[in-house]
Enzyme design. Structure first.
Site, PDB file in Angstrom:
ATOM      1  N   ASP A   1     -18.838   1.967  -7.969  1.00 16.10           N
ATOM      2  CA  ASP A   1     -18.414   0.956  -7.003  1.00 16.10           C
ATOM      3  C   ASP A   1     -19.208   0.991  -5.707  1.00 16.10           C
ATOM      4  O   ASP A   1     -19.618   2.057  -5.261  1.00 16.10           O
ATOM      5  CB  ASP A   1     -16.956   1.207  -6.567  1.00 16.10           C
TER       6      ASP A   1
ATOM      7  N   GLU B   1       8.244 -12.994  12.422  1.00 17.48           N
ATOM      8  CA  GLU B   1       7.362 -12.760  13.575  1.00 17.48           C
ATOM      9  C   GLU B   1       7.138 -11.284  13.877  1.00 17.48           C
ATOM     10  O   GLU B   1       6.238 -10.923  14.605  1.00 17.48           O
ATOM     11  CB  GLU B   1       7.921 -13.453  14.822  1.00 17.48           C
TER      12      GLU B   1
ATOM     13  N   ARG C   1      -6.734   0.559  -9.690  1.00 10.83           N
ATOM     14  CA  ARG C   1      -7.956   0.612 -10.501  1.00 10.83           C
ATOM     15  C   ARG C   1      -8.645   1.978 -10.424  1.00 10.83           C
ATOM     16  O   ARG C   1      -9.536   2.269 -11.212  1.00 10.83           O
ATOM     17  CB  ARG C   1      -8.922  -0.532 -10.148  1.00 10.83           C
TER      18      ARG C   1
ATOM     19  N   PRO D   1      -0.585  -5.715  10.757  1.00 12.34           N
ATOM     20  CA  PRO D   1      -1.926  -5.898  11.329  1.00 12.34           C
ATOM     21  C   PRO D   1      -2.265  -4.858  12.395  1.00 12.34           C
ATOM     22  O   PRO D   1      -3.413  -4.754  12.818  1.00 12.34           O
ATOM     23  CB  PRO D   1      -1.877  -7.316  11.920  1.00 12.34           C
TER      24      PRO D   1
HETATM   25  N1  ADE Z   1       0.809  -8.460   7.797  1.00 16.12           N
HETATM   26  C1  ADE Z   1       0.320  -9.547   8.427  1.00 16.12           C
HETATM   27  N2  ADE Z   1      -0.991  -9.474   8.601  1.00 16.12           N
HETATM   28  C2  ADE Z   1      -1.392  -8.285   8.034  1.00 16.12           C
HETATM   29  C3  ADE Z   1      -2.638  -7.624   7.888  1.00 16.12           C
HETATM   30  N3  ADE Z   1      -3.782  -8.136   8.356  1.00 16.12           N
HETATM   31  N4  ADE Z   1      -2.646  -6.431   7.271  1.00 16.12           N
HETATM   32  C4  ADE Z   1      -1.509  -5.873   6.821  1.00 16.12           C
HETATM   33  N5  ADE Z   1      -0.296  -6.452   6.932  1.00 16.12           N
HETATM   34  C5  ADE Z   1      -0.234  -7.647   7.538  1.00 16.12           C
END
Ligand code: ADE
Length: 245
Positions: free
Chosen positions: A165, A113, A150, A86
């Protein structure tokens, strides 16, 4: 293209990756998916892949050795390594196009975690699919694989070309209709039934601009607009103003 996925949960990939277009693409040899469980590369007696964090704190942290060993044992040297997290750069169509040019991709899925910071040194890209936290990188990896595969030549038929697209040309796609012409009092725009291909193309471009202006005005700022586009946008603006009056 060869796609290597490093995960503790390879079974998560079987359903989504073995269905529909992605399955056909693999059957045709357009890409190959290699699922590698990095637990198999743990040197620990009980094959554990995580440990408590140095400095204390709750939760467990993925250890570096299983992931380094798995990646070094499997990845072609010329391919790109992507770490799903994230904290990474936001995934978008432009990045999908960039990755689709590679001969091979290796995708590392984090879990638990967190992961040992040194794992970041393996990656050419750290990629997030959005500002929310999932339980692991498996679903994000599947999103990347779907969006990239794709775009590979031959995966979509001629008429489903990715050139149409949303996002491909920096704009959202125009509205689409099919039979019936009238449904629950909602009509298909006349121009689409006219058979006039020039008028249809103009209508589609204008509706694509209208939709982008309404829903994602941020995209218009980063798109190369022609004079005709700018004229259409001015016309749309006048139409919208007239509607409000
Ligand atoms: N792992 C956990 N959340 C994620 C996200 N939003 N994007 C990529 N990998 C992740």
């Amino acid at each position: 293209m060869d796609i290597y996925v490093f995960t503790l949960f390879p079974e998560m990939f079987t359903g989504p990756m073995e269905t529909s277009i992605l399955k056909k693409a693999q059957d045709k040899g357009l890409f190959s998916l290699h699922l590698i469980n990095y637990r198999d590369y743990s040197l620990a007696k009980h094959k554990n892949v995580d440990d408590s964090p140095f400095g204390g704190g709750a939760g467990m942290v993925l250890k570096p050795e299983p992931i380094y060993n798995a990646v070094e044992d499997n990845c072609p040297l010329q391919g790109k390594v992507i770490l799903m997290s994230p904290q990474g750069q936001k995934f978008d169509q432009q990045l999908a196009c960039e990755l689709a040019k590679e001969e091979s991709l290796s995708i590392i899925c984090g879990h638990y975690e967190g992961f040992d910071e040194r794992i970041r040194n393996l990656a050419d890209y750290e990629v997030s699919i959005g500002d929310y936290v999932l339980t692991g990188g498996e679903l994000p990896a599947m999103v990347v694989i779907d969006a990239v595969s794709r775009l590979l030549p031959g995966v979509l038929g001629e008429e489903e070309s990715p050139l149409q697209d949303s996002f491909y040309n920096g704009l959202l796609e125009y509205p689409q209709y099919t039979r019936p012409r009238s449904f629950n009092g909602m009509e298909v725009p006349e121009v689409l039934i006219s058979g006039n291909h020039k008028q249809i193309a103009l209508w589609r471009r204008k509706e694509s601009l209208r939709r982008t202006r309404e829903r994602r005005p941020d995209l218009l700022e980063n798109t190369n607009l022609t004079i005709e586009d700018k004229n259409m946008l001015a016309e749309i603006e006048r139409e919208e103003l007239a509607k409000d009056e």
